[in-house]
Design a protein around this motif. Sequence first.
Motif, PDB file in Angstrom:
ATOM      1  N   ILE B  14       0.819  -1.225   0.000  1.00 59.13           N
ATOM      2  CA  ILE B  14       0.000   0.000   0.000  1.00 59.13           C
ATOM      3  C   ILE B  14       0.847   1.267   0.000  1.00 59.13           C
ATOM      4  CG2 ILE B  14      -2.047  -1.085   1.005  1.00 59.13           C
ATOM      5  CD1 ILE B  14      -1.282   0.315   3.674  1.00 59.13           C
ATOM      6  N   GLY B  15       2.117   1.134  -0.326  1.00 61.52           N
ATOM      7  CA  GLY B  15       2.885   2.364  -0.456  1.00 61.52           C
ATOM      8  C   GLY B  15       4.376   2.145  -0.391  1.00 61.52           C
ATOM      9  N   ASN B  16       5.092   3.019  -1.085  1.00 57.58           N
ATOM     10  CA  ASN B  16       6.549   2.890  -1.149  1.00 57.58           C
ATOM     11  C   ASN B  16       7.254   3.668  -0.046  1.00 57.58           C
ATOM     12  OD1 ASN B  16       6.125   1.344  -3.417  1.00 57.58           O
ATOM     13  ND2 ASN B  16       6.365   3.094  -4.811  1.00 57.58           N
ATOM     14  N   ASP B  17       6.502   4.418   0.738  1.00 59.89           N
ATOM     15  CA  ASP B  17       7.081   5.089   1.906  1.00 59.89           C
ATOM     16  C   ASP B  17       6.001   5.225   2.979  1.00 59.89           C
ATOM     17  OD1 ASP B  17       5.476   7.283   1.226  1.00 59.89           O
ATOM     18  OD2 ASP B  17       7.082   8.290   0.143  1.00 59.89           O
ATOM     19  N   VAL B  18       6.366   5.784   4.096  1.00 56.99           N
ATOM     20  CA  VAL B  18       5.427   5.852   5.226  1.00 56.99           C
ATOM     21  C   VAL B  18       4.200   6.696   4.869  1.00 56.99           C
ATOM     22  CG1 VAL B  18       5.140   6.674   7.593  1.00 56.99           C
ATOM     23  CG2 VAL B  18       7.223   5.443   6.959  1.00 56.99           C
ATOM     24  N   GLN B  19       4.409   7.830   4.206  1.00 55.92           N
ATOM     25  CA  GLN B  19       3.276   8.694   3.866  1.00 55.92           C
ATOM     26  C   GLN B  19       2.289   7.991   2.935  1.00 55.92           C
ATOM     27  OE1 GLN B  19       2.039  11.444   5.168  1.00 55.92           O
ATOM     28  NE2 GLN B  19       3.711  11.223   6.624  1.00 55.92           N
ATOM     29  N   GLU B  20       2.806   7.274   1.955  1.00 55.49           N
ATOM     30  CA  GLU B  20       1.913   6.544   1.044  1.00 55.49           C
ATOM     31  C   GLU B  20       1.150   5.451   1.790  1.00 55.49           C
ATOM     32  OE1 GLU B  20       4.641   6.927  -3.014  1.00 55.49           O
ATOM     33  OE2 GLU B  20       3.707   5.003  -2.547  1.00 55.49           O
ATOM     34  N   ASN B  21       1.828   4.796   2.731  1.00 54.53           N
ATOM     35  CA  ASN B  21       1.147   3.772   3.545  1.00 54.53           C
ATOM     36  C   ASN B  21       0.021   4.412   4.346  1.00 54.53           C
ATOM     37  OD1 ASN B  21       2.382   0.756   3.925  1.00 54.53           O
ATOM     38  ND2 ASN B  21       3.946   2.135   3.142  1.00 54.53           N
ATOM     39  N   LEU B  22       0.315   5.571   4.938  1.00 56.08           N
ATOM     40  CA  LEU B  22      -0.692   6.268   5.740  1.00 56.08           C
ATOM     41  C   LEU B  22      -1.902   6.660   4.885  1.00 56.08           C
ATOM     42  CD1 LEU B  22      -1.606   7.670   8.386  1.00 56.08           C
ATOM     43  CD2 LEU B  22      -0.316   9.686   7.642  1.00 56.08           C
TER      44      LEU B  22
END
Lengths: 330, 395
Positions: B14-22
């Motif tokens: 769901i994402g390539n970094d923490v912000q994208e995951n969030l």
Amino acid sequence: MYLGAASCISYQDTFGGENPWSTLAEVTAESQLLQPDYKEFVSPAALRRMSSALKMGVAGGKSCLQKAGLESCDAITVGTGLGCVRDTLKFMKVMYEEAEAGLSPTSFIQSTHNSIAGQIALLLGNHGYNMTHVQGGLSLGYALSDAELLIGEGDAETVLVGAVDEKTEELVELLTKLAATANYELPTIGEGGAFFLASKERLPSSIAKVVELSMTNDPTVTPKSVTPPLSRGGTGSLNQGQSEEKLPSLQGGVGGGQADLVLSNTGEGFNYVKYSGEHFTSIGFGLFLALKAFEAGKVDNPYVSFNHPKRILVHHQLLGQEMSILLETV
Amino acid sequence: MEIAITGIGAISAIGNDVQENLASLMAKKTGIGKAELLSSRLTETHLFGEVKLSNDQLKAGLNWKGDAVSRTTLLSAWAMKEAIEQSGFEMDNQVGLVSSTSVGGMDRSEDFFEPYYLEQDFSNVFLLGTHDCGTCTKQAAAHFGITGYATTISTACSSAANAIAMGSRLLRQGKLKRVIVGGTDALCRFTANGFNSLMILDTEWCKPFSANRAGLNLGEAAAYLVLESKEDAEARGATIHGLVTGWANTNDAYHQTASSPDGNGAFMAMSQALEKAGLQSSDISYINAHGTGTQNNDQSESIAIHRVFGAQKPPISSTKAYTGHTLAAAGAIEAVYSLLALKEQTFLPNLNYQDPIEDNDWKPQLEVESGDINHVLSNSFGFGGNNSTVIFSKA
């Protein structure tokens, strides 16, 4: 942290409890492990499904506790370089031959690295901390370090620490081919399992105290306890068969201390790996030999003789990883 | 000593970094679907939580040289880079790494084993140099110049939670000044077929804690946290994402793969972690459950949660329906989600829930919802009866 009792399955007469120093014989590619009667430790039904790594794990672990006179322990930490490689290769082979269909889960379940420590817990009914470290030649070092941390934190007083690696014919063939691609001269490959009871307090079964434990993944860094580098001219003597030179000693090493006997696979000292075969956790065999030397108060065999060792350094270097453990008799 | 988290990094389906995951968590957007990169027959029948970047894209982003590297290592380096940069410390020999993986470099080993087993072709044998778990950690450590303490924990699906605990102990006992902890696992045929042979894979989206759950979806991920003492973190003005306050690892000692019906191991892990943190169960604001979506885990974990929390349960959710079960990385990716829950003061939802488990007097948190969150309890359970709990608290 104190170490002892110890239990070891190897190519030498280590499991029976005798002092193996006097009967050491060099390991060749054809050597077979001297295996205990595993039925004393596991039911025949369970035994049939177990790989050699699992067998060495449960027998080594259980017998170590028996020697320490303990029913169980507060924690179990195991170091293994390749884990249950036999079951891994077995599952992999069938997966390709059967084109990813109709696979039985047994070898997959047992391929998991922590199945060794997990099986010991299962057989003992042990609910304590259960950890597995997989760091090449440093695997046992980190399992010992983990035990030291647990004891330091007050989370455990007794920790069963193990080192297990198994060998298969196919593994040796693959390693031979792999070594050839890197122009690396493959040593004689061995296997084995060694278990140690690590404890906070000195127990009746304690043999030695860990003075210094050191690991490095970086070939440019020398572990603390072998600084300054091993220097020549110790007090023991190496006899024919290993080297004509005097035993190396640790001059002014850690804490101003000095090891009066060095066990190392590098040729600096007594090369225990000649008797265990090389593998990621072969230092487990070296550590076992060191504890036996303390226990007997002497080392006497055709290659090395030494009386009343006080401090022994066990050292291992493999593929850019280096580990050493400095022990003092208690 | 209080253990502060000063950097977090994550890469998942769901994402390539923490912000994208969030962003995906908040949008209730799953990353589980048809796998595009994994080479396995099972991609025709099963869904996977695949990271969307190819190995070449990961290498380019990391400026990684050389072919003998596994996806497991690349994912770990990717997430470690984010965590290290965010924490903003200078690398020295007082920095350690406690990583974890269950399969190590298996994804590249398979590139060797397929031609080897089918045609006795040894030409890719060099790839076996990246096979073992330790090499994954060694390569990532070398990439960032970590020369000191560096180990790999491999306790199946609880691995990363154990790495977080071990890192905390290393700091508390003054062995290291700073430690990067976490886990990584790439999807590969070996684990896909292994879990399939156990018949615990759902062919549809997994449904954690739902009565009609039919198994788990596998995923891949890596996540890392930078840990240091709160004192050090404050002295250098680092951002503190939260504290690691409690941890425990216990063994269920019931079965090699199945959890005990009374959830003993899980019960002990949660209880001991609370004790370590000096907290009561009523202090916990949110539980990020292991919740894989298998019959066995969710039943056993539900019973264990009930034994610890009684009738007063905080909001509970499993985030496995977003990422899939990412095995050794799960404890780390869910640590990041627990820290995001703390930071955003938001309960994270449990996707795909339909019906309550018969004996449960609760249903999982289903919506993104603000709340007062002080302490988050995160569970990770693995094969070999390995049960771990970590508690994260507001700084």
